[in-house]
Design an enzyme around this catalytic site. Structure first.
Site, PDB file in Angstrom:
ATOM      1  N   GLU A  85       0.812  -1.228   0.000  1.00 34.48           N
ATOM      2  CA  GLU A  85       0.000   0.000   0.000  1.00 34.48           C
ATOM      3  C   GLU A  85       0.844   1.277   0.000  1.00 34.48           C
ATOM      4  O   GLU A  85       0.470   2.266  -0.640  1.00 34.48           O
ATOM      5  CB  GLU A  85      -0.973   0.019   1.192  1.00 34.48           C
ATOM      6  N   THR A  96       2.954  -8.269  -0.879  1.00 32.96           N
ATOM      7  CA  THR A  96       3.026  -8.168   0.588  1.00 32.96           C
ATOM      8  C   THR A  96       2.638  -9.513   1.182  1.00 32.96           C
ATOM      9  O   THR A  96       1.697 -10.157   0.706  1.00 32.96           O
ATOM     10  CB  THR A  96       2.112  -7.079   1.189  1.00 32.96           C
ATOM     11  N   ILE A  97       3.364  -9.897   2.212  1.00 36.08           N
ATOM     12  CA  ILE A  97       2.981 -11.132   2.891  1.00 36.08           C
ATOM     13  C   ILE A  97       1.628 -10.955   3.577  1.00 36.08           C
ATOM     14  O   ILE A  97       0.956 -11.918   3.880  1.00 36.08           O
ATOM     15  CB  ILE A  97       4.032 -11.591   3.932  1.00 36.08           C
ATOM     16  N   ASP A  98       1.223  -9.684   3.813  1.00 37.50           N
ATOM     17  CA  ASP A  98      -0.010  -9.433   4.572  1.00 37.50           C
ATOM     18  C   ASP A  98      -1.282  -9.724   3.769  1.00 37.50           C
ATOM     19  O   ASP A  98      -2.358  -9.871   4.364  1.00 37.50           O
ATOM     20  CB  ASP A  98      -0.063  -7.973   5.043  1.00 37.50           C
ATOM     21  N   ARG A 121       1.385 -27.630  27.764  1.00 42.62           N
ATOM     22  CA  ARG A 121       1.468 -26.170  27.833  1.00 42.62           C
ATOM     23  C   ARG A 121       0.557 -25.547  26.788  1.00 42.62           C
ATOM     24  O   ARG A 121       0.300 -26.152  25.744  1.00 42.62           O
ATOM     25  CB  ARG A 121       2.858 -25.706  27.392  1.00 42.62           C
ATOM     26  N   MET A 176       2.679 -12.112  11.766  1.00 41.26           N
ATOM     27  CA  MET A 176       2.610 -10.752  11.212  1.00 41.26           C
ATOM     28  C   MET A 176       1.286 -10.534  10.492  1.00 41.26           C
ATOM     29  O   MET A 176       0.396 -11.385  10.540  1.00 41.26           O
ATOM     30  CB  MET A 176       3.776 -10.525  10.267  1.00 41.26           C
ATOM     31  N   ARG A 186       3.537 -20.486  26.876  1.00 39.95           N
ATOM     32  CA  ARG A 186       4.727 -19.882  26.254  1.00 39.95           C
ATOM     33  C   ARG A 186       4.326 -19.215  24.947  1.00 39.95           C
ATOM     34  O   ARG A 186       3.359 -19.633  24.308  1.00 39.95           O
ATOM     35  CB  ARG A 186       5.774 -20.958  25.936  1.00 39.95           C
ATOM     36  N   ARG A 236       8.958 -13.690   6.416  1.00 38.89           N
ATOM     37  CA  ARG A 236       9.259 -12.939   5.191  1.00 38.89           C
ATOM     38  C   ARG A 236      10.481 -13.476   4.465  1.00 38.89           C
ATOM     39  O   ARG A 236      10.699 -13.138   3.298  1.00 38.89           O
ATOM     40  CB  ARG A 236       9.511 -11.464   5.537  1.00 38.89           C
TER      41      ARG A 236
HETATM   42  O1  F6P Z   1       3.958  -5.470   5.696  1.00 40.32           O
HETATM   43  C1  F6P Z   1       4.756  -6.582   5.953  1.00 40.32           C
HETATM   44  C2  F6P Z   1       5.167  -6.629   7.397  1.00 40.32           C
HETATM   45  O2  F6P Z   1       5.953  -7.789   7.583  1.00 40.32           O
HETATM   46  C3  F6P Z   1       4.035  -6.567   8.407  1.00 40.32           C
HETATM   47  O3  F6P Z   1       3.377  -7.802   8.540  1.00 40.32           O
HETATM   48  C4  F6P Z   1       4.763  -6.114   9.628  1.00 40.32           C
HETATM   49  O4  F6P Z   1       3.924  -5.457  10.549  1.00 40.32           O
HETATM   50  C5  F6P Z   1       5.773  -5.172   9.076  1.00 40.32           C
HETATM   51  O5  F6P Z   1       5.976  -5.525   7.729  1.00 40.32           O
HETATM   52  C6  F6P Z   1       7.096  -5.188   9.804  1.00 40.32           C
HETATM   53  O6  F6P Z   1       7.934  -4.271   9.206  1.00 40.32           O
HETATM   54  P1  F6P Z   1       9.480  -4.108   9.556  1.00 40.32           P
HETATM   55  O7  F6P Z   1      10.187  -5.301   9.003  1.00 40.32           O
HETATM   56  O8  F6P Z   1       9.878  -2.852   8.863  1.00 40.32           O
HETATM   57  O9  F6P Z   1       9.576  -4.038  11.044  1.00 40.32           O
END
Ligand code: F6P
Length: 341
Positions: A103, A125-127, A162, A169, A265, A274
């Site tokens: 984005e 994006t992995i998101d 546990r 993420m 835990r 990533r």
């Molecule tokens: O947008 C991808 C992402 O891995 C998110 O899931 C996460 O919140 C963010 O990037 C983390 O970013 P950085 O690696 O800059 O801390």
């Protein structure tokens, strides 16, 4: 044509597959020149670029990360940023730009397109939170990593009786948690789109123990309790104003331990999700996106992003794609809830 390419934002498995596809088709078949700008928009602000020939992309298909480097640089965060970018494009004689990003990177691309730059974006994006495309590449790989972690945690959790809380993420979208949790048979999945009730989580955890197994709770880094009891944001922000998330997993694990009286835990998967080699799905999607972006450039398109709709690669307006986030709909979350407890 002389085509500029860059990768911006968080890295993501499949970025190299896009770069390879653009170079293999552009340079190898269509007589184009491809110029790679280093570290996202930083490369365009500072004129840091490298011509990409066929040799430069040899062997990069299975490699994670990005051979061009990346950063969260925002040219619009400085007054002279956009003009510097335009001047740089001019200096390098770039006819069209292919930014690969989420984005933020594509938001910058949208604004540059409005100023007359020929831009064809590629969503990554992995998101998986970009509107306009069914999937972004990188997501499938991240889900695979998280699912494997959950599979492994089931066996150690059961052995030690546990609770294991797995933090994944995804920022403000719960796609990674939802898919990894469903694929891994998690007993509770918590996503940002659906604030959770701590009592209900504890009840699911207790129920799982009662059946003779140990609970796995998957929590998305952006998830929040309904009463706001577990807010953990540090307040740190990146150049695009995003708060750095992380820490909900350990906080929730401590609360579950306190409430159940059983050891709990947390495992924070973080950047493991990533890194590394892209899955076959992501390699193919990224390759198809690269080919389609080049085709759009040759067709004279601008202000568009390539996207996956069903099994087809289509073109959608960049502005629509970046107008809002694609979040987990309530009905998808309801499917996952069937398996809670
Ligand atoms: O947008 C991808 C992402 O891995 C998110 O899931 C996460 O919140 C963010 O990037 C983390 O970013 P950085 O690696 O800059 O801390």
């Amino acid at each position: 044509m002389r085509i500029g390419i860059l990768t911006g934002g968080g890295d993501c498995p499949g970025l190299n597959a896009v770069i390879r596809a653009v170079v293999r088709k552009g340079v190898g078949h269509d007589g184009d020149e491809v110029i790679g700008f280093r570290d996202g928009w930083r490369g365009l602000l500072e004129g840091d670029a490298v011509p990409l020939d066929l040799a430069a992309v040899r062997g990069i298909l299975p490699r994670g990360g990005t051979v061009l480097g990346t950063s969260r640089t925002n040219p619009y965060a400085r007054d002279d940023g956009p003009d510097r970018v335009l001047a740089c494009l001019d200096r390098w004689g770039i006819d069209a730009l292919v930014p690969i990003g989420g984005e933020d990177t594509l938001g910058v691309a949208t604004r540059l397109a409005e100023r007359g730059v020929r831009v064809v974006g590629v969503p990554k994006t992995i998101d998986n939170d970009l509107e306009g495309t069914d999937y972004t590449f990188g997501f499938d790989t991240a889900v695979g990593v998280a699912m494997e972690a959950i599979d492994r945690l089931h066996t150690t959790g059961d052995s030690h009786h546990r609770t294991l809380v797995v933090e994944v993420m995804g920022r403000h979208a719960g796609w990674i948690a939802l898919h990894a949790g469903m694929a891994g048979g998690a007993n509770v999945i918590l996503v940002p789109e659906h604030p959770f009730d701590v009592d209900a989580v504890v009840a699911h955890v207790q129920h799982r123990f009662d059946t003779g197994f140990s609970p796995i709770v998957v929590v998305s880094e952006g998830a929040q309790a309904t009463d706001g009891a577990l807010t953990v944001a540090t307040g740190e922000q990146d150049a695009f104003g995003h708060v750095r998330l992380g820490g909900i997993g350990p906080a929730l694990a401590a609360l579950i331990e306190e409430r159940t009286g059983r050891e709990s835990r947390a495992v924070v998967l973080g950047h493991l999700q990533r890194g590394g080699t892209p899955s076959p799905f992501d390699r193919v999607l990224a390759t198809r996106f690269g080919l389609a972006a080049l085709e759009a450039v040759h067709d004279g398109e601008s202000g568009v992003m390539v996207a996956l709709r069903g099994t087809e690669i289509v073109r959608v307006p960049l502005a629509t794609a970046t107008a809002r986030l694609k979040l987990v709909p309530a009905e998808r979350y309801a499917e996952a809830e069937v398996f809670f407890g």
